[in-house]
Design a protein around this motif. Structure first.
Motif, PDB file in Angstrom:
ATOM      1  N   THR A  17       0.841  -1.184   0.000  1.00 53.51           N
ATOM      2  CA  THR A  17       0.000   0.000   0.000  1.00 53.51           C
ATOM      3  C   THR A  17       0.878   1.236   0.000  1.00 53.51           C
ATOM      4  O   THR A  17       1.806   1.343   0.796  1.00 53.51           O
ATOM      5  CB  THR A  17      -0.925   0.012   1.236  1.00 53.51           C
ATOM      6  N   SER A  28      -4.798   6.136  -0.524  1.00 52.77           N
ATOM      7  CA  SER A  28      -3.849   5.023  -0.568  1.00 52.77           C
ATOM      8  C   SER A  28      -4.283   4.072  -1.672  1.00 52.77           C
ATOM      9  O   SER A  28      -5.471   3.914  -1.951  1.00 52.77           O
ATOM     10  CB  SER A  28      -3.774   4.307   0.780  1.00 52.77           C
ATOM     11  N   ARG A  30      -3.455   0.119  -3.130  1.00 58.77           N
ATOM     12  CA  ARG A  30      -2.863  -1.166  -2.792  1.00 58.77           C
ATOM     13  C   ARG A  30      -2.727  -1.997  -4.065  1.00 58.77           C
ATOM     14  O   ARG A  30      -3.717  -2.312  -4.723  1.00 58.77           O
ATOM     15  CB  ARG A  30      -3.740  -1.886  -1.779  1.00 58.77           C
ATOM     16  N   THR A  72      -7.584   1.361  -9.296  1.00 53.57           N
ATOM     17  CA  THR A  72      -6.560   0.352  -9.034  1.00 53.57           C
ATOM     18  C   THR A  72      -6.518  -0.670 -10.169  1.00 53.57           C
ATOM     19  O   THR A  72      -5.436  -1.042 -10.625  1.00 53.57           O
ATOM     20  CB  THR A  72      -6.820  -0.345  -7.681  1.00 53.57           C
TER      21      THR A  72
END
Length: 96
Positions: A17, A28, A30, A72
């Protein structure tokens, strides 16, 4: 062939992360370490730090699509695009 995939170092797929800013907002992200390595390479090739590259990419996605529904996943897919443009065919790797 399975050794290429199954035999990889488990550290390569450990999640990592990182905290950074996207359009001024602290967040954040990950990703598995292997993906972060590729994101780092893409950023360096663009002459940017990784946080600056990720923020710029996020801004461009917002401009093009109005939102970044799964940013992501978009980063992972960007890594795949990068690898597809730079890697040897799998048959070549398996023959080594």
């Amino acid at each position: 062939m399975c050794q290429i995939f199954a035999g990889q170092d488990p550290a390569d797929y450990e999640p990592e992360t990182r905290r950074l800013r996207l359009n001024g907002q602290s967040t954040s992200i990950r990703l598995e370490r292997s993906f972060w390595q590729i994101v780092d390479e893409i950023a360096a090739a663009e002459g940017l730090s990784t946080p600056a590259f990720v923020s710029k990419l996020h801004s461009e996605v917002l401009e093009l699509h109005g939102e970044a529904r799964n940013f992501t996943s978009l980063l992972r897919c960007a890594c795949i695009v990068r690898v597809r443009h730079t890697m040897a065919p799998i048959e070549t790797i398996a023959a080594e």
